[in-house]
Design a protein around this motif. Structure first.
Motif, short mmCIF file in Angstrom:
data_model
loop_
_atom_site.label_atom_id
_atom_site.label_comp_id
_atom_site.label_asym_id
_atom_site.label_seq_id
_atom_site.Cartn_x
_atom_site.Cartn_y
_atom_site.Cartn_z
N TYR A 27 5.51 4.57 -9.46
CA TYR A 27 5.80 5.08 -8.11
C TYR A 27 7.02 4.38 -7.51
CZ TYR A 27 5.20 5.46 -3.02
OH TYR A 27 5.40 5.65 -1.68
N LEU A 28 7.08 3.05 -7.62
CA LEU A 28 8.21 2.31 -7.07
C LEU A 28 9.52 2.67 -7.79
CD1 LEU A 28 6.63 -1.24 -6.54
CD2 LEU A 28 7.23 0.45 -4.79
N VAL A 29 9.44 2.84 -9.12
CA VAL A 29 10.64 3.18 -9.88
C VAL A 29 11.18 4.55 -9.44
CG1 VAL A 29 11.49 3.83 -12.17
CG2 VAL A 29 10.10 1.76 -11.88
N PHE A 30 10.30 5.53 -9.37
CA PHE A 30 10.74 6.87 -8.99
C PHE A 30 11.20 6.92 -7.53
CE2 PHE A 30 8.96 8.12 -12.96
CZ PHE A 30 9.55 9.33 -13.28
N ALA A 31 10.53 6.15 -6.65
CA ALA A 31 10.96 6.11 -5.25
C ALA A 31 12.35 5.50 -5.13
CB ALA A 31 9.95 5.32 -4.42
N LYS A 32 12.61 4.49 -5.95
CA LYS A 32 13.95 3.87 -5.92
C LYS A 32 14.99 4.83 -6.47
CE LYS A 32 16.44 -0.33 -7.17
NZ LYS A 32 16.36 -1.68 -7.81
N LEU A 33 14.66 5.57 -7.54
CA LEU A 33 15.60 6.54 -8.09
C LEU A 33 15.90 7.64 -7.08
CD1 LEU A 33 14.21 6.92 -11.74
CD2 LEU A 33 16.33 5.77 -11.03
N LEU A 34 14.90 7.98 -6.28
CA LEU A 34 15.07 9.01 -5.26
C LEU A 34 15.69 8.46 -3.97
CD1 LEU A 34 11.66 10.84 -5.78
CD2 LEU A 34 13.93 11.77 -6.28
N ARG A 35 15.95 7.16 -3.97
CA ARG A 35 16.60 6.49 -2.84
C ARG A 35 15.82 6.67 -1.53
NH1 ARG A 35 23.04 7.86 -3.96
NH2 ARG A 35 23.11 6.91 -6.06
N VAL A 36 14.57 6.24 -1.56
CA VAL A 36 13.75 6.25 -0.36
C VAL A 36 13.96 4.92 0.36
CG1 VAL A 36 11.43 6.51 0.57
CG2 VAL A 36 12.06 7.69 -1.54
N PRO A 37 14.69 4.90 1.49
CA PRO A 37 15.03 3.62 2.13
C PRO A 37 13.80 2.85 2.63
CG PRO A 37 15.61 5.47 3.55
CD PRO A 37 15.25 6.04 2.23
N GLU A 38 12.76 3.56 3.03
CA GLU A 38 11.57 2.88 3.55
C GLU A 38 10.89 2.04 2.47
OE1 GLU A 38 12.80 6.06 6.07
OE2 GLU A 38 12.20 6.11 3.95
N VAL A 39 10.94 2.50 1.24
CA VAL A 39 10.36 1.72 0.14
C VAL A 39 11.13 0.42 -0.04
CG1 VAL A 39 9.94 1.67 -2.34
CG2 VAL A 39 9.40 3.72 -1.03
N GLN A 40 12.46 0.51 0.00
CA GLN A 40 13.27 -0.70 -0.13
C GLN A 40 13.03 -1.65 1.02
OE1 GLN A 40 15.13 -1.59 -2.80
NE2 GLN A 40 15.21 -3.54 -1.70
N THR A 41 12.87 -1.10 2.24
CA THR A 41 12.58 -1.95 3.40
C THR A 41 11.26 -2.68 3.21
OG1 THR A 41 13.77 -0.46 4.88
CG2 THR A 41 12.19 -1.96 5.89
N MET A 42 10.25 -1.96 2.74
CA MET A 42 8.94 -2.55 2.53
C MET A 42 9.00 -3.64 1.46
SD MET A 42 5.72 -2.07 3.63
CE MET A 42 5.61 -0.35 4.11
N VAL A 43 9.62 -3.34 0.33
CA VAL A 43 9.70 -4.29 -0.77
C VAL A 43 10.49 -5.53 -0.35
CG1 VAL A 43 10.63 -4.66 -3.09
CG2 VAL A 43 9.44 -2.54 -2.55
N SER A 44 11.60 -5.35 0.35
CA SER A 44 12.43 -6.49 0.77
C SER A 44 11.68 -7.38 1.74
CB SER A 44 13.73 -5.98 1.41
OG SER A 44 14.47 -5.21 0.50
N THR A 45 10.96 -6.78 2.67
CA THR A 45 10.23 -7.57 3.66
C THR A 45 9.12 -8.37 3.00
OG1 THR A 45 10.68 -5.90 5.33
CG2 THR A 45 8.94 -7.49 5.82
N VAL A 46 8.37 -7.73 2.09
CA VAL A 46 7.30 -8.44 1.39
C VAL A 46 7.87 -9.54 0.51
CG1 VAL A 46 5.45 -8.20 -0.30
CG2 VAL A 46 5.73 -6.48 1.49
N SER A 47 8.96 -9.23 -0.21
CA SER A 47 9.57 -10.23 -1.10
C SER A 47 10.05 -11.44 -0.33
CB SER A 47 10.74 -9.60 -1.86
OG SER A 47 10.31 -8.53 -2.66
N ALA A 48 10.59 -11.21 0.87
CA ALA A 48 11.11 -12.31 1.67
C ALA A 48 10.01 -13.26 2.12
CB ALA A 48 11.86 -11.78 2.89
N ARG A 49 8.77 -12.78 2.15
CA ARG A 49 7.66 -13.61 2.61
C ARG A 49 6.88 -14.24 1.47
NH1 ARG A 49 7.00 -13.79 7.77
NH2 ARG A 49 8.17 -12.32 9.02
N LEU A 50 7.28 -13.93 0.24
CA LEU A 50 6.66 -14.59 -0.90
C LEU A 50 7.32 -15.94 -1.14
CD1 LEU A 50 6.41 -11.57 -3.37
CD2 LEU A 50 4.56 -12.59 -2.02
N PRO A 51 6.62 -16.89 -1.78
CA PRO A 51 7.23 -18.20 -2.07
C PRO A 51 8.51 -18.03 -2.86
CG PRO A 51 4.86 -18.25 -2.49
CD PRO A 51 5.20 -16.82 -2.19
#
Length: 538
Positions: free
Chosen positions: A509-533
């Motif tokens: 799902y994440l791969v296909f969403a990225k290929l389709l350039r869904v900005p909300e997915v990138q926003t979600m992933v970036s925000t979660v990644s920033a809060r991980l150690p």
């Protein structure tokens, strides 16, 4: 998004421990007559709270406090004190009345309960009514914290409640012998369940006070309301209460029919097909919405209230659009996974102790139907908050009439036409249809009020997410089919199918969403990644 991420982590912890709590209770009580009595009685405090205070907090108190503080910070602080005092006094009175009305509540929600089951449900209802006070104080404290942009504590406090209930269920399993029924349950076992249930809610309430004090709130009882303050709150609250009453009528009908289906099913030796399987499926259904939907909505409501107060409706529309699109990033794949892996989810969580794999499959059937409701349910709930931000509590009341009428009509049809083992599945289908009606009607009204709904951008995002969803559904279904064919049904096959299906499907799902350039997915992933150690914060 950052505020939503903080709450999402807390909500995730709350819901994960909540699932553990549900699984422990199912193992201890089963899904039959004893569990129906406990769960029906334990629903009563939340019903009473919603009827008399829950909707008021969401729709009235938060916007009023925000506006009072904007007008004058000192006045806003005094206004908080007055509202909090009024809430505490009102909750004490409501709790005392609810204790006396235990038999009435079970008469309404208990369906065809008779004999020892009804007596036990009434006793539980009287005891559990004490939770109303703690539930109300906890919710009001959380509302005050939200207006102060402190979102973490209200999301983490329920974890303590869940831990207490888990320990209670574990002790119950240790002290009980054989299959416990309403006829065989002992006084000590009743006291154990009641004490743990009430104690967990009390601890959840007390856990919020350090955060309240840290935010600068000091409760000093006062009732010196200024002229017009109660009238303003009352005018808004009347419509909110009407909305809650209408929705609770629908809930009362479906709960009563589900309990009656359970009685009919046991009488015809069809198994446990009553309220408890429906209740457990509903708890699972709400997880994705609670993790992301509630988090985003709670973070957006104060901001939408500020924009609406200033007449900036275009910004309210943008807030709604952003919130809906962000929610959908998680809601859509969650619905897909629920649909294809429902039997694995319920087997892993519930097929323990006094609950068999067959019992878990009943819950799975209801969950699959609830999965259909997840997207319209989340959209409808977000639309309600837009109305509340505009201090409009009347329109949601009228919309709820259509929603509840649809739900009741569908529930009555399935109850009178389907076999007992299919009734709760049909009731869940009626719920899905009703939420869809609510979302469509809400959209049509808000489109006029806001001068549009950013529909094109929302539609494009949904189309891309739906395309990205199909590889997830296909992979999850294939994994479930292969595991079931090779290993059959059970705990270990369920764990394997759930782990591989959700991880692999989620990655696709994440791969296909990225290929389709869904900005909300990138926003979600970036925000979660920033809060991980080790993650970058920017």
């Amino acid at each position: 998004m950052r505020s939503g991420a903080i709450m999402a982590v807390g909500t995730l912890a709350s819901r994960v421990t909540g699932f553990l709590r549900t699984a422990m209770l199912v193992a201890a009580l089963g899904v039959g007559a004893l569990a129906d009595a406990y769960n029906t009685a334990n629903t009563v405090p939340f019903i009473v709270y919603d009827l008399l205070l829950g909707g008021v907090l969401t729709a009235v108190v938060v916007p009023l406090i925000v506006r009072a503080r904007e007008r004058d910070p000192e006045y806003g602080a005094r206004y908080e004190q007055r509202l909090f005092t009024l809430a505490v006094l009102g909750l004490a009175v409501i709790t005392a009345i609810a204790v006396l009305l235990g038999p009435v509540f079970i008469g309404i929600y208990g369906g065809s309960m008779r004999g020892a089951q009804r007596d036990l449900a009434v006793l539980f209802a009287r005891l559990f009514a004490v939770q109303i006070f703690f539930l109300g104080v906890s919710a009001f404290s959380g509302a005050i914290l939200n207006t102060r942009k402190r979102f973490a504590a209200p999301m983490w406090a329920p974890v303590l409640n869940n831990i207490v209930i888990c320990l209670t269920a574990a002790v119950f399993l240790l002290v009980s012998t054989g299959k416990v029924t309403p006829e065989t349950i002992t006084t000590f076992e009743v006291a154990l369940l009641a004490g743990g249930t009430i104690g967990g809610m009390a601890l959840q309430t007390l856990a919020l006070w350090p955060s309240l004090r840290g935010s600068g709130f000091r409760w000093r009882p006062r009732l010196d309301f200024r002229k017009g303050e109660l009238g303003q709150m009352g005018r808004m609250a009347v419509w909110t209460l009407a909305y809650v009453v209408i929705t609770q009528v629908g809930f009362a009908v479906t709960t009563r029919l589900a309990n009656s289906a359970g009685v009919r099913g046991r009488a015809q030796h069809l198994g446990d097909v009553g309220y408890t399987p429906y209740f457990n499926a509903y708890q699972l259904f709400q997880l994705p919405y609670a993790i992301i939907g509630v988090s985003v909505i709670t973070a957006l409501l104060p901001r939408m209230s500020e924009h609406a107060a200033a007449g900036r409706m275009a910004e309210v529309r943008d807030d709604f659009s952003a919130g809906l699109r962000l929610c959908s990033v998680v809601i859509l794949p969650a619905a897909g996974l629920m649909g294809v892996l429902a039997s694995d989810i319920t087997t892993v969580l519930f097929a323990h102790g006094q609950t068999s794999v067959a019992n878990a499959q009943v819950i799975a059937q209801v969950l699959q139907m609830f999965a259909v409701a997840l997207v319209p349910f989340a959209a409808y709930q977000l639309m309600l908050r837009v109305f509340y931000a505009m201090q409009d509590t009347r329109t949601p009341t009228f919309i709820s009439v259509a929603v509840v009428a649809t739900s009741i009509t569908a529930a009555l049809i399935v109850y009178n036409t389907l076999a007992p083992q299919h009734i709760i599945v049909g009731i869940a289908g009626g719920f899905a249809l009703a939420q869809t009606v609510g979302a469509l009607v809400g959209w049509a009204i808000l489109r006029r009020r806001l001068g549009g709904m950013d529909g094109r951008r929302i539609a494009v995002t949904y189309l891309k997410l739906i395309i990205a969803l199909w590889p997830l559904i296909g992979f999850g279904y294939a994994v479930h089919a292969v595991v079931e064919a090779g290993l059959g049904a059970g705990l270990l096959p369920g764990i394997l199918a759930l782990a591989v299906g959700s991880a692999g499907g989620g990655a696709l799902y994440l791969v296909f969403a990225k290929l389709l350039r869904v900005p909300e997915v990138q926003t979600m992933v970036s925000t979660v990644s920033a809060r991980l150690p080790g993650g970058r914060r920017g």
